[in-house]
Structure formats: structure tokens, C-alpha cells
Write a protein that holds these residues in place. Structure first.
Motif, PDB file in Angstrom:
ATOM      1  N   SER A 157       0.852  -1.185   0.000  1.00 31.90           N
ATOM      2  CA  SER A 157       0.000   0.000   0.000  1.00 31.90           C
ATOM      3  C   SER A 157       0.892   1.241   0.000  1.00 31.90           C
ATOM      4  CB  SER A 157      -0.938  -0.040   1.217  1.00 31.90           C
ATOM      5  OG  SER A 157      -1.837   1.040   1.193  1.00 31.90           O
ATOM      6  N   SER A 158       0.453   2.275   0.681  1.00 34.63           N
ATOM      7  CA  SER A 158       1.233   3.507   0.823  1.00 34.63           C
ATOM      8  C   SER A 158       0.625   4.295   1.962  1.00 34.63           C
ATOM      9  CB  SER A 158       1.192   4.330  -0.471  1.00 34.63           C
ATOM     10  OG  SER A 158      -0.072   4.956  -0.615  1.00 34.63           O
ATOM     11  N   CYS A 189      -1.294  10.722   3.356  1.00 30.72           N
ATOM     12  CA  CYS A 189      -0.305  10.942   2.298  1.00 30.72           C
ATOM     13  C   CYS A 189      -0.240  12.419   1.928  1.00 30.72           C
ATOM     14  CB  CYS A 189      -0.681  10.105   1.082  1.00 30.72           C
ATOM     15  SG  CYS A 189       0.674   9.939  -0.081  1.00 30.72           S
ATOM     16  N   TRP A 244       4.773   0.297   8.691  1.00 35.90           N
ATOM     17  CA  TRP A 244       5.407   1.448   8.053  1.00 35.90           C
ATOM     18  C   TRP A 244       6.775   1.043   7.511  1.00 35.90           C
ATOM     19  CZ3 TRP A 244       1.703   4.599   7.313  1.00 35.90           C
ATOM     20  CH2 TRP A 244       1.902   5.953   6.998  1.00 35.90           C
ATOM     21  N   HIS A 245       7.367   1.890   6.690  1.00 34.21           N
ATOM     22  CA  HIS A 245       8.644   1.542   6.042  1.00 34.21           C
ATOM     23  C   HIS A 245       9.789   1.368   7.029  1.00 34.21           C
ATOM     24  CE1 HIS A 245       9.962   5.739   6.513  1.00 34.21           C
ATOM     25  NE2 HIS A 245       8.735   6.066   6.156  1.00 34.21           N
ATOM     26  N   ALA A 305       6.480   7.437  -8.460  1.00 32.29           N
ATOM     27  CA  ALA A 305       6.804   8.615  -7.659  1.00 32.29           C
ATOM     28  C   ALA A 305       6.988   9.857  -8.514  1.00 32.29           C
ATOM     29  CB  ALA A 305       8.063   8.359  -6.837  1.00 32.29           C
ATOM     30  N   CYS A 352      -1.179   6.608   1.573  1.00 30.50           N
ATOM     31  CA  CYS A 352      -2.541   6.872   1.100  1.00 30.50           C
ATOM     32  C   CYS A 352      -3.540   5.850   1.624  1.00 30.50           C
ATOM     33  CB  CYS A 352      -2.579   6.857  -0.428  1.00 30.50           C
ATOM     34  SG  CYS A 352      -1.917   8.343  -1.193  1.00 30.50           S
ATOM     35  N   HIS A 364       8.437   6.428   0.390  1.00 25.17           N
ATOM     36  CA  HIS A 364       8.344   7.181  -0.864  1.00 25.17           C
ATOM     37  C   HIS A 364       9.494   6.715  -1.761  1.00 25.17           C
ATOM     38  CE1 HIS A 364       7.777  11.362  -2.919  1.00 25.17           C
ATOM     39  NE2 HIS A 364       7.192  10.397  -3.570  1.00 25.17           N
ATOM     40  N   LYS A 373      -6.255   2.692  -2.023  1.00 26.03           N
ATOM     41  CA  LYS A 373      -5.308   2.152  -1.050  1.00 26.03           C
ATOM     42  C   LYS A 373      -5.954   1.979   0.336  1.00 26.03           C
ATOM     43  CE  LYS A 373      -1.640   1.564  -3.598  1.00 26.03           C
ATOM     44  NZ  LYS A 373      -1.122   0.201  -3.852  1.00 26.03           N
ATOM     45  N   HIS A 400       3.443   0.090   4.054  1.00 25.25           N
ATOM     46  CA  HIS A 400       3.784   1.340   3.369  1.00 25.25           C
ATOM     47  C   HIS A 400       5.295   1.315   3.190  1.00 25.25           C
ATOM     48  CE1 HIS A 400       4.718   5.377   2.405  1.00 25.25           C
ATOM     49  NE2 HIS A 400       4.931   5.810   3.636  1.00 25.25           N
TER      50      HIS A 400
END
Length: 285
Positions: A136-137, A281, A264-265, A232, A139, A226, A198, A223
């Protein structure tokens, strides 16, 4: 003993390509690089072979249910089951911050509705201990939404796929009939179609994990940050290989008890339901 099988969708470039690369290095089994364009998919496989990595290629267009069914039939016939599934295929069209109905529909069909067909055809093949990662992201976090009715619905612990579909259709209807309201979203509703697709993916992650609770299957979302990819639009602060590490962690190293989470990342688990949090986002325009 049959080899384990991993599948990555949308993997001919960018993050998907890096996930396949990482799996080829770490996963003890067959890794499938899938893409909707055969030429680009085979070229991606050749790039990995030049690194002495050996994924298999299979055509898979997630927007075409027949393509998903054909791939599922192939996996079932050749391997009998599936151990890892990374739902990475996605689009984001940058040319319109507030998209036309056709563009919004296209985004949602690929980013969200394809997952319903994937569940129908590929989930029955998931083996005991299988892991699914939905890419996902930011978002996808619930803080992207401000519409109280949507928030109340999506926070329900007994949420259904039907209710997620109704949320998606209500948004699409607003774009189609000209009643789209920027105030229903964070950040003035920029690229609301991506936020909807998302967020729906995250909601579906929660619903699916609950649905398969009695099976030893982990279904999580991530996520990845970025990422410096085509999606991107020239931006991004993470290389794809670096961003892939969180996804590889969920596949290879995370506890099997980690189920239905949004990671999360930085590998921290965030509360998806915290709609007042600052997770929405801010970089999709």
C-alpha cells in the motif's frame, strides 16, 4: 518435498523487481516474477539472470480476471499450492490531481478491485503458513478520510467486503455525477482516487485476515516509503532495493503471529484505525 512458491505481481520494474531480487537471494523455493507485458517481464528476468538469480516468469494482468484464473490454474497444476503472495501491482496517474471518472475507475480497478479476483482464484491455493503482503502507501491509512460516515463504516470490527465496495462505489459515483467533495479527504482531496483505492486495500487486508483466521495464514499490508520509481513521478527518497527490505522482512523474518497489521517503512506497526493521526499521504501530486 515440493518446492515452496512465491509470487510477486507487477514485478518487471521498480519495487516489484527489487522484491523479486530479494526473494531470489533469500527464499528457499521458486520465485515468480509476474507482469502484464510479456516482453518487459522476460527482459526483467534476463536482468536478474545476469546477476546469477533465477526467477521464473509468468504473464499476469491483475486487471483481467481470466488472466488471474489462468495463472492460478498454472500454479495449481505445476506446484499444487502457493506459499508467498506479494500484491504489488498498482498504478497512479499523475496528469490530473482531481481525476476524471475514467481515470479514477482505472486506478480503483487495478489497485483494489483486482484483489477481489486474486482472492477468488489464488487464495484457495495458499498453503499452511502462507504469507500475503499487500503493498500500500501512506494513502492507505484511515487518516486520509474525513467523511464521518465512511470512517464509522471502515472502523467496524465486523466490516464486510460488501461495505468496502459500497464505500468505493460511493466515491466513484461522486466523481461521475459531479458531487465530489474535497472535504471528504485530507489534503484537499488531491488524488482522492488513490487514497480510496489504497484505503480500500487496507480495509480488505483486515477483512481477509479475519476471514482466514482459522487458517495459519498471515495477511499484512505495508507502506514501503516514498520510493524512487515511475509511480513517484521523479520524486522519492528511497531506492527500490532499500524499500523492498520491509516487505522481505514480513515474508521471511516476521513472526507468523503478526497478522492483519499495517507496517510502516521503518518496520513499525501503525494503528490503521487512528483516523486523527498524522499518517495521511502528503506527496501524491
Amino acid at each position: 518435498m515440493a518446492s515452496k512458491v512465491a509470487v510477486v505481481t507487477g514485478a518487471n520494474k521498480g519495487l516489484g523487481f527489487s522484491i523479486v531480487k530479494g526473494l531470489c537471494l533469500k527464499f528457499d523455493g521458486v520465485v515468480y516474477l509476474t507482469a502484464r507485458d510479456q516482453k518487459r517481464g522476460l527482459e526483467a528476468v534476463e536482468k536478474l539472470k545476469a546477476l546469477d538469480l533465477h526467477p521464473e516468469f509468468h504473464l499476469l494482468d491483475v486487471s483481467d480476471e481470466n488472466s488471474i484464473k489462468d495463472f492460478a490454474d498454472y500454479i495449481k497444476t505445476k506446484h499444487g499450492g502457493l506459499d508467498v503472495l506479494v500484491n504489488n501491482a498498482a498504478i497512479l496517474e499523475w496528469n490530473e490531481i482531481y481525476p476524471t471518472y475514467e481515470a479514477a475507475k482505472r486506478n480503483i480497478e487495478i489497485n483494489y478491485q483486482s484483489l477481489l479476483s486474486i482472492e477468488k482464484w489464488l487464495y484457495p491455493l495458499l498453503t499452511d503458513g502462507a504469507r500475503v503482503v499487500n503493498v500500500s502507501s501512506a494513502c492507505g491509512h484511515l487518516s486520509n478520510l474525513k467523511n464521518k460516515k465512511w470512517l464509522e463504516t471502515l472502523q467496524k470490527k465486523d466490516l464486510t467486503t460488501k461495505e468496502i465496495n459500497e464505500f468505493v462505489e460511493e466515491y466513484l459515483g461522486s466523481v461521475r455525477n459531479g458531487t465530489f467533495n474535497k472535504d471528504d479527504f485530507a489534503d484537499e482531496g488531491k488524488h482522492a482516487e488513490h487514497r480510496v483505492s489504497k484505503t480500500a486495500m487496507l480495509a480488505l487486508t483486515m477483512v481477509q485476515q479475519r476471514k482466514y483466521q482459522n487458517k495459519n495464514i498471515s495477511i499484512n499490508a505495508v507502506h514501503p516509503g516514498h520510493v524512487k520509481t515511475d509511480m513517484a513521478n521523479g520524486g522519492g527518497d528511497l531506492e527500490a532495493d532499500e524499500a523492498a527490505q520491509t516487505i522481505l522482512y514480513l515474508i521471511m523474518d516476521a513472526s507468523p503471529n503478526l497478522k492483519g497489521v499495517f507496517m510502516w517503512h521503518d518496520k513499525k506497526i501503525v494503528d490503521w484505525y487512528d483516523y486523527e493521526g498524522d499518517y495521511y499521504c502528503k506527496d501524491v501530486w
